[in-house]
Design a protein around this motif. Sequence first.
Motif, PDB file in Angstrom:
ATOM      1  N   LYS A  42      -9.093  -4.830  26.715  1.00 52.11           N
ATOM      2  CA  LYS A  42     -10.375  -5.331  26.203  1.00 52.11           C
ATOM      3  C   LYS A  42     -10.227  -5.745  24.743  1.00 52.11           C
ATOM      4  N   LEU A  43      -9.507  -4.926  23.984  1.00 56.09           N
ATOM      5  CA  LEU A  43      -9.292  -5.238  22.570  1.00 56.09           C
ATOM      6  C   LEU A  43      -8.625  -6.590  22.415  1.00 56.09           C
ATOM      7  N   ALA A  44      -7.713  -6.893  23.361  1.00 61.30           N
ATOM      8  CA  ALA A  44      -6.955  -8.130  23.268  1.00 61.30           C
ATOM      9  C   ALA A  44      -7.878  -9.353  23.310  1.00 61.30           C
ATOM     10  N   GLU A  45      -9.016  -9.209  23.970  1.00 57.97           N
ATOM     11  CA  GLU A  45      -9.925 -10.348  24.075  1.00 57.97           C
ATOM     12  C   GLU A  45     -10.549 -10.706  22.729  1.00 57.97           C
ATOM     13  N   GLY A  46     -10.460  -9.800  21.783  1.00 63.19           N
ATOM     14  CA  GLY A  46     -11.026 -10.089  20.470  1.00 63.19           C
ATOM     15  C   GLY A  46      -9.985 -10.471  19.449  1.00 63.19           C
ATOM     16  N   GLU A  47      -8.727 -10.621  19.880  1.00 62.21           N
ATOM     17  CA  GLU A  47      -7.659 -10.923  18.924  1.00 62.21           C
ATOM     18  C   GLU A  47      -7.074 -12.295  19.223  1.00 62.21           C
ATOM     19  N   GLN A  48      -6.494 -12.894  18.201  1.00 59.68           N
ATOM     20  CA  GLN A  48      -5.780 -14.141  18.428  1.00 59.68           C
ATOM     21  C   GLN A  48      -4.466 -13.834  19.142  1.00 59.68           C
ATOM     22  N   TYR A  49      -3.881 -14.885  19.766  1.00 59.27           N
ATOM     23  CA  TYR A  49      -2.744 -14.638  20.643  1.00 59.27           C
ATOM     24  C   TYR A  49      -1.612 -13.874  19.962  1.00 59.27           C
ATOM     25  N   HIS A  50      -1.279 -14.320  18.763  1.00 60.93           N
ATOM     26  CA  HIS A  50      -0.128 -13.653  18.143  1.00 60.93           C
ATOM     27  C   HIS A  50      -0.472 -12.238  17.680  1.00 60.93           C
ATOM     28  N   GLN A  51      -1.774 -11.963  17.580  1.00 59.80           N
ATOM     29  CA  GLN A  51      -2.150 -10.598  17.188  1.00 59.80           C
ATOM     30  C   GLN A  51      -2.090  -9.638  18.377  1.00 59.80           C
ATOM     31  N   VAL A  52      -2.160 -10.214  19.588  1.00 62.48           N
ATOM     32  CA  VAL A  52      -2.125  -9.361  20.774  1.00 62.48           C
ATOM     33  C   VAL A  52      -0.764  -8.677  20.910  1.00 62.48           C
ATOM     34  N   VAL A  53       0.269  -9.321  20.361  1.00 63.25           N
ATOM     35  CA  VAL A  53       1.612  -8.743  20.449  1.00 63.25           C
ATOM     36  C   VAL A  53       1.618  -7.302  19.935  1.00 63.25           C
ATOM     37  N   THR A  54       0.875  -7.062  18.857  1.00 61.32           N
ATOM     38  CA  THR A  54       0.849  -5.698  18.312  1.00 61.32           C
ATOM     39  C   THR A  54       0.205  -4.727  19.286  1.00 61.32           C
ATOM     40  N   LEU A  55      -0.745  -5.228  20.075  1.00 65.21           N
ATOM     41  CA  LEU A  55      -1.364  -4.344  21.071  1.00 65.21           C
ATOM     42  C   LEU A  55      -0.380  -4.026  22.188  1.00 65.21           C
ATOM     43  N   MET A  56       0.402  -5.053  22.565  1.00 64.14           N
ATOM     44  CA  MET A  56       1.381  -4.833  23.623  1.00 64.14           C
ATOM     45  C   MET A  56       2.431  -3.804  23.195  1.00 64.14           C
ATOM     46  N   ASP A  57       2.731  -3.804  21.909  1.00 62.34           N
ATOM     47  CA  ASP A  57       3.667  -2.821  21.366  1.00 62.34           C
ATOM     48  C   ASP A  57       3.238  -1.403  21.688  1.00 62.34           C
ATOM     49  N   LEU A  98      -2.807 -13.498  32.511  1.00 60.29           N
ATOM     50  CA  LEU A  98      -3.444 -14.007  31.300  1.00 60.29           C
ATOM     51  C   LEU A  98      -4.352 -15.163  31.675  1.00 60.29           C
ATOM     52  N   VAL A  99      -5.604 -15.071  31.246  1.00 60.54           N
ATOM     53  CA  VAL A  99      -6.534 -16.170  31.482  1.00 60.54           C
ATOM     54  C   VAL A  99      -6.924 -16.756  30.129  1.00 60.54           C
ATOM     55  N   SER A 100      -6.793 -18.058  30.021  1.00 58.89           N
ATOM     56  CA  SER A 100      -7.156 -18.714  28.757  1.00 58.89           C
ATOM     57  C   SER A 100      -8.325 -19.643  28.987  1.00 58.89           C
ATOM     58  N   ASP A 101      -9.265 -19.641  28.041  1.00 61.42           N
ATOM     59  CA  ASP A 101     -10.385 -20.566  28.146  1.00 61.42           C
ATOM     60  C   ASP A 101     -10.251 -21.702  27.144  1.00 61.42           C
ATOM     61  N   GLY A 102      -9.043 -21.857  26.596  1.00 65.13           N
ATOM     62  CA  GLY A 102      -8.812 -22.956  25.693  1.00 65.13           C
ATOM     63  C   GLY A 102      -9.066 -22.633  24.232  1.00 65.13           C
ATOM     64  N   THR A 103      -9.556 -21.417  23.935  1.00 62.39           N
ATOM     65  CA  THR A 103      -9.771 -21.047  22.536  1.00 62.39           C
ATOM     66  C   THR A 103      -8.522 -20.376  21.988  1.00 62.39           C
ATOM     67  N   ASP A 104      -8.607 -19.880  20.769  1.00 60.50           N
ATOM     68  CA  ASP A 104      -7.436 -19.247  20.162  1.00 60.50           C
ATOM     69  C   ASP A 104      -7.339 -17.773  20.523  1.00 60.50           C
ATOM     70  N   LYS A 105      -8.261 -17.321  21.374  1.00 60.55           N
ATOM     71  CA  LYS A 105      -8.188 -15.925  21.807  1.00 60.55           C
ATOM     72  C   LYS A 105      -8.100 -15.886  23.320  1.00 60.55           C
ATOM     73  N   PRO A 106      -7.359 -14.919  23.881  1.00 57.47           N
ATOM     74  CA  PRO A 106      -7.273 -14.856  25.343  1.00 57.47           C
ATOM     75  C   PRO A 106      -8.625 -14.502  25.941  1.00 57.47           C
ATOM     76  N   TYR A 107      -8.923 -15.133  27.081  1.00 53.10           N
ATOM     77  CA  TYR A 107     -10.194 -14.846  27.738  1.00 53.10           C
ATOM     78  C   TYR A 107     -10.113 -13.494  28.439  1.00 53.10           C
ATOM     79  N   ARG A 108      -8.971 -13.235  29.061  1.00 53.27           N
ATOM     80  CA  ARG A 108      -8.808 -11.962  29.772  1.00 53.27           C
ATOM     81  C   ARG A 108      -7.315 -11.683  29.903  1.00 53.27           C
ATOM     82  N   ILE A 109      -6.969 -10.443  29.682  1.00 53.84           N
ATOM     83  CA  ILE A 109      -5.590 -10.024  29.927  1.00 53.84           C
ATOM     84  C   ILE A 109      -5.620  -8.827  30.860  1.00 53.84           C
ATOM     85  N   LYS A 110      -4.782  -8.863  31.870  1.00 57.59           N
ATOM     86  CA  LYS A 110      -4.629  -7.683  32.723  1.00 57.59           C
ATOM     87  C   LYS A 110      -3.150  -7.365  32.797  1.00 57.59           C
TER      88      LYS A 110
END
Lengths: 372, 385
Positions: A56-71, A320-332
């Motif tokens: 859920k947090l990933a949906e509020g972050e830009q793509y390259h910021q999600v990497v830190t969550l994956m860590d 990964l679902v993208s809606d075309g913005t700079d943030k992921p729409y949904r990650i599972k």
Amino acid sequence: MLGQAPEQSQNLDILMNMGPQHPSTHGVFRMLLRVDGEVVVDAEPHIGYLHRGSEKLAEGEQYHQVVTLMDRLDYIANFNNEWAFCRAVEKLMGLEVPERAEYIRVILGELNRVASHLLFLGTFGLDAGAMTPVMFAFRGRERIQALFEAVSGARMMHNYFHIGGVKEDLPENFHALMDKLMPELRRDVEECDKLLSFNEVFVARTKGVGGIDRDTAINYGWTGPCLRACGVNYDVRKAEPYSVYQRFKFDVPVGRDGDSWERYFVRVREMYESLSIVEQAMKSMSGGPVMAVGRRLIRPTKGDVYVRAENPRGEIGVYLVSDGTDKPYRIKVRPPSFCNLSAIGRLIKDTYVADAVIILGSLDIVLGEVDR
Amino acid sequence: MSEVLLLALALLIMFTALSVVVLSLVWIERKFLGRLQRRLGPTRVGPFGLLQPVADAIKLVTKEDLVPSQSDRLIFWIAPLLVLVPSFMVWVTIPAARDLVVQNLDLGLFVIIALLVVSILGLLLAGWGSANKYGALGGLRAAAQLVSYEVPLIMVVVAVAVLAGSLDLRAVSASQVPLDTAQDVLNEINAAGGVFNHEGIPFAVLFPLGLVLFLLAGLAEVGRIPFDIYFAESEIVGGPFVEYSGAHWSVFFLAEYMNTFLIAALASLLFLGGWYGPLLPEWVWFLIKTYFMVLVIFWIRGTFPRLRIDQLMSFGWKGMIPLSFAGVVMTSVYRFYDWPWWSMSLMSVATLAVAGYWLYRQFTLPVIKLARSYGREPGRAPSAR
């Protein structure tokens, strides 16, 4: 049912909480055991003590910021997690990663696999009551962590793989570091292997304990070393090759009986294979850029993508679902540990309390990934 | 009156000596395991980490002493003492040299065995009184394990007593050395109306089966790896000790180290000729032999995983106990028919070989086969491709 008060039960079983702070649950995992003397009559796993809502947090972050969550999902195989996510975004964007970056990813990913398996080996020995392997294994892991620190600047939460490559090129002295590391690492792995693998007491404790047949394992969605221990030759690196894995020669170790010892031994053999991959990659690595895109803001086109990768614990899937913005729409994230853990109640039933610890340890779960 | 004072002084000295021994064991264990595990061991606190045990002691004493609210307070308080006092009392009759003993008893071995059994009660009460399920499980495990391994321990001691013809520890030690060295003990015992059966050979040579059984049963009595199932921290998080903290826990700890030292000391007295040795003073020889046995115990701890309770029980009842009875029969036959000494050694070694082969067939051979089926040899790394 487990939740009943003891009075309602006909016999004198004891209801025992194993975890969340039990030393052998490898994180904050809770098992409710109903024991009859030393025999576990019934077991019920409880998860969720480490839930942080990463997806859920990933949906509020830009793509390259999600990497830190994956860590922070599988916190002992960080590179592999970063890699899976980066590949998902790259696939969505149709990005071609430079060859040098792929080699760097393979080297670091495989070293991380070794580090993760070493940690498993040590703690599994500890579960069986052997103190020395954990010291041996941590020494090897420490060397790898030191290398990771030299490469990425961080010991655990690296944030080094970026979408389109890696953050920066390897340090100047990387080859020298690796030349020093590899023989030492091989020796460390060999030492742990020699100490534990064919120790009579260890084999007596683990062989035939927590066995599962291949069909059941497949039905539970098992992947990785746990599945391969049952004799299923399934490795994402071979079945659906990604990155530059096709260029390397390596075997996929497969076990036979699917018991705790096989799960352990598959991992041990996998470490040797990983080391061999790293050696091959070091030899054939070439120069060049390490990043495909220069810009920081990543905005994939609309669409969805599913990517799988072979993590130390099994197959990680990133949807990964993208809606075309700079943030992921949904990650599972499809975490390997979660699926492997799902069979725990069945495996532990009708074994001894001591076996419960062994079986749980042999699954090599990471709760950060189970709870996400 | 002066005798009572003298005894009190002796006990005080003994307690001090034992404390020093425990401190030394803590230090040795850390350093030795540090060597085995290729880590530094304590190297920071004092020269060679010598102050580490002191630091540990200070930490333990100043730690908060918790008593669980549901526990049976009286039992909770008494249990550690029930474990410690017997392991302390045993030392009253153990000679560190010919004359270095608080009170030598004609029935020394009997007293030691009798006192050792009491600690089971302490552990069981500790586990049960903690009002903790892990504790209760640990207490029951302790009872099962310690009672089981008490039997082979006692039978080996009986066999040794038959060999030496005495339950007096001084006689047992003296009967293992050449006659001219042990003459004074011989005279003393004969003067007191005892029977002195002189063998002149260390029982480790005469009766190696006994040494092996004694060491294994002793390890189980102390609860060290691979027999540490009753406080197995990865399974039942410390078992009987799980609710104990600070000073109370340290009492258990003290008892464990005292028992380790006791088993080592008994092994050296019963099988290695006790304090006898050339050149050096008697007590030095005693310490050398005892600390050697201590190192063996620590070494085993550094290399083995822990057994499961059913494996432990079957090993104890199916392996150790029949062998220990065989030992008694062997020694009795040997003494009754007065056979030459090498026949005893031969019988003992043969039994050990048979038992060893059985163990090999039971445990090692399957492992070797397993290793071969994967193209490996046990204890060897795979050859590089």
